[in-house]
Design a protein around this motif. Structure first.
Motif, PDB file in Angstrom:
ATOM      1  N   UNK A  76      60.949 -57.303  55.681  1.00  0.00           N
ATOM      2  CA  UNK A  76      60.501 -58.319  56.637  1.00  0.00           C
ATOM      3  C   UNK A  76      60.052 -59.582  55.921  1.00  0.00           C
ATOM      4  N   UNK A  77      60.086 -60.700  56.635  1.00  0.00           N
ATOM      5  CA  UNK A  77      59.635 -61.979  56.072  1.00  0.00           C
ATOM      6  C   UNK A  77      58.729 -62.687  57.072  1.00  0.00           C
ATOM      7  N   UNK A  78      57.722 -63.346  56.544  1.00  0.00           N
ATOM      8  CA  UNK A  78      56.858 -64.184  57.347  1.00  0.00           C
ATOM      9  C   UNK A  78      56.552 -65.455  56.562  1.00  0.00           C
ATOM     10  N   UNK A  79      55.745 -66.318  57.149  1.00  0.00           N
ATOM     11  CA  UNK A  79      55.333 -67.560  56.480  1.00  0.00           C
ATOM     12  C   UNK A  79      53.869 -67.764  56.798  1.00  0.00           C
ATOM     13  N   UNK A  80      53.047 -67.826  55.751  1.00  0.00           N
ATOM     14  CA  UNK A  80      51.609 -67.978  55.905  1.00  0.00           C
ATOM     15  C   UNK A  80      51.151 -69.151  55.058  1.00  0.00           C
ATOM     16  N   UNK A  81      50.569 -70.159  55.716  1.00  0.00           N
ATOM     17  CA  UNK A  81      50.039 -71.342  55.043  1.00  0.00           C
ATOM     18  C   UNK A  81      48.533 -71.167  54.883  1.00  0.00           C
ATOM     19  N   UNK A  82      48.075 -71.321  53.644  1.00  0.00           N
ATOM     20  CA  UNK A  82      46.659 -71.106  53.340  1.00  0.00           C
ATOM     21  C   UNK A  82      45.931 -72.427  53.067  1.00  0.00           C
ATOM     22  N   UNK A  83      44.614 -72.353  53.111  1.00  0.00           N
ATOM     23  CA  UNK A  83      43.765 -73.496  52.774  1.00  0.00           C
ATOM     24  C   UNK A  83      44.013 -73.933  51.329  1.00  0.00           C
ATOM     25  N   UNK A  84      43.791 -75.213  51.058  1.00  0.00           N
ATOM     26  CA  UNK A  84      43.861 -75.710  49.680  1.00  0.00           C
ATOM     27  C   UNK A  84      42.850 -74.924  48.844  1.00  0.00           C
ATOM     28  N   UNK A  85      43.254 -74.569  47.644  1.00  0.00           N
ATOM     29  CA  UNK A  85      42.372 -73.813  46.754  1.00  0.00           C
ATOM     30  C   UNK A  85      42.450 -72.313  46.935  1.00  0.00           C
ATOM     31  N   UNK A  86      43.141 -71.840  47.972  1.00  0.00           N
ATOM     32  CA  UNK A  86      43.292 -70.393  48.172  1.00  0.00           C
ATOM     33  C   UNK A  86      44.226 -69.821  47.111  1.00  0.00           C
ATOM     34  N   UNK A 107      40.305 -59.752  57.023  1.00  0.00           N
ATOM     35  CA  UNK A 107      39.152 -60.247  56.255  1.00  0.00           C
ATOM     36  C   UNK A 107      39.407 -61.629  55.646  1.00  0.00           C
ATOM     37  N   UNK A 108      40.671 -62.036  55.532  1.00  0.00           N
ATOM     38  CA  UNK A 108      41.006 -63.341  54.947  1.00  0.00           C
ATOM     39  C   UNK A 108      41.582 -64.306  55.988  1.00  0.00           C
ATOM     40  N   UNK A 109      41.398 -64.014  57.257  1.00  0.00           N
ATOM     41  CA  UNK A 109      41.938 -64.863  58.330  1.00  0.00           C
ATOM     42  C   UNK A 109      41.421 -66.295  58.236  1.00  0.00           C
ATOM     43  N   UNK A 110      40.211 -66.483  57.726  1.00  0.00           N
ATOM     44  CA  UNK A 110      39.645 -67.832  57.602  1.00  0.00           C
ATOM     45  C   UNK A 110      40.449 -68.730  56.648  1.00  0.00           C
ATOM     46  N   UNK A 111      41.247 -68.133  55.774  1.00  0.00           N
ATOM     47  CA  UNK A 111      42.059 -68.906  54.825  1.00  0.00           C
ATOM     48  C   UNK A 111      43.358 -69.426  55.436  1.00  0.00           C
ATOM     49  N   UNK A 112      43.780 -68.866  56.569  1.00  0.00           N
ATOM     50  CA  UNK A 112      45.087 -69.167  57.156  1.00  0.00           C
ATOM     51  C   UNK A 112      45.002 -70.415  58.043  1.00  0.00           C
ATOM     52  N   UNK A 139      48.888 -73.705  49.468  1.00  0.00           N
ATOM     53  CA  UNK A 139      49.909 -72.697  49.183  1.00  0.00           C
ATOM     54  C   UNK A 139      50.426 -72.022  50.456  1.00  0.00           C
ATOM     55  N   UNK A 140      51.707 -71.643  50.407  1.00  0.00           N
ATOM     56  CA  UNK A 140      52.257 -70.784  51.460  1.00  0.00           C
ATOM     57  C   UNK A 140      52.984 -69.629  50.808  1.00  0.00           C
ATOM     58  N   UNK A 141      53.105 -68.523  51.540  1.00  0.00           N
ATOM     59  CA  UNK A 141      53.696 -67.314  50.970  1.00  0.00           C
ATOM     60  C   UNK A 141      54.234 -66.414  52.064  1.00  0.00           C
ATOM     61  N   UNK A 142      55.047 -65.464  51.630  1.00  0.00           N
ATOM     62  CA  UNK A 142      55.425 -64.335  52.472  1.00  0.00           C
ATOM     63  C   UNK A 142      54.445 -63.227  52.115  1.00  0.00           C
ATOM     64  N   UNK A 143      53.765 -62.680  53.127  1.00  0.00           N
ATOM     65  CA  UNK A 143      52.741 -61.675  52.857  1.00  0.00           C
ATOM     66  C   UNK A 143      53.282 -60.240  52.835  1.00  0.00           C
ATOM     67  N   UNK A 144      54.590 -60.062  53.065  1.00  0.00           N
ATOM     68  CA  UNK A 144      55.171 -58.717  52.987  1.00  0.00           C
ATOM     69  C   UNK A 144      54.976 -58.200  51.555  1.00  0.00           C
ATOM     70  N   UNK A 145      54.680 -56.913  51.374  1.00  0.00           N
ATOM     71  CA  UNK A 145      54.376 -56.392  50.038  1.00  0.00           C
ATOM     72  C   UNK A 145      55.400 -56.779  48.965  1.00  0.00           C
TER      73      UNK A 145
END
Length: 159
Positions: A76-86, A107-112, A139-145
Motif C-alpha cells: 500500500x501507499x499513502x502520502x503524509x506531510x509533516x511539520x517542519x523539523x519533524x 500519538x504523532x497526529x499533531x505532526x501531520x 518532510x513527506x513520506x509513505x508511512x507503510x512499513x
C-alpha cells in the motif's frame, strides 16, 4: 462631390485603424483555485516527485495514484506531510505499530499537516491544504512499513 469621394477612403482607413489591435495585450488572470501536484507511486516504493516548492499560504491540491500491481496489504501507499523539523524516519518507525490506523500513529497526529489515506493498486487519493506560512522544509513520506526507509519520501520546500 469631390470632397465626399476623398472622405470615403479616409473613413475606411480610420475604420480599419480602429479595428486593429493598438491597445496593449490584456493581462491574463492567474488561474484561480489550488495548484495540483500529481504524485504516483508503484511497486518500486518511490514517489515520482520528491521535492515540491511552494509559496507560504499557497493552496495545493495533491493527488496520489498507486500505479503498482501488488495488493494493498503487501504494498500500500499513502502520502503524509509533516511539520517542519519533524523526523520522517522516526514517524515511519512509529507507523509500523499502527496497522489498525492505516499506519498513521495516533500519538504523532499533531505532526501531520495533510495526508492521503492508504491506497491499493489503481486507486487515487487526494488532499487540498494551505501551505504553512512559515518558510522551511516540510518532510513527506509513505508511512507503510519500510517504504520511507527504502526512499519513499520527499520534502515540501516553502519559500
Amino acid at each position: 462631390m469631390h470632397s465626399k469621394l476623398l472622405s470615403l477612403p479616409l473613413f475606411v482607413v480610420l475604420l480599419l485603424a480602429g479595428c486593429s489591435k493598438s491597445e496593449p495585450d490584456a493581462v491574463v488572470a492567474a488561474p484561480s483555485g489550488p495548484r495540483t501536484i500529481a504524485l504516483t507511486a508503484g511497486d518500486n516504493m518511490r514517489y515520482n516527485i520528491t521535492q515540491i516548492e511552494a509559496a507560504p499560504g499557497e493552496v495545493l491540491h495533491v493527488t496520489l495514484t498507486d500505479t503498482g500491481t501488488l495488493p494493498k496489504e503487501a504494498m500500500g501507499h499513502d502520502w503524509t506531510l509533516l511539520q517542519a523539523g519533524s523526523d520522517a524516519e522516526a514517524y515511519s518507525r512509529a507507523a509500523v505499530t499502527a496497522k489498525d490506523t492505516n499506519y498513521q500513529p495516533p500519538a504523532l497526529a499533531y505532526e501531520v499537516l495533510a495526508s492521503i489515506a492508504l491506497l491499493g493498486p489503481g486507486q487515487t487519493g487526494e488532499v487540498t491544504f494551505t501551505v504553512p506560512a512559515k518558510p522551511g522544509d516540510y518532510p513527506f513520506l509513505c508511512s507503510f512499513p519500510a517504504h520511507c526507509q527504502s526512499g519513499m519520501k520527499g520534502v515540501l520546500v516553502v519559500k
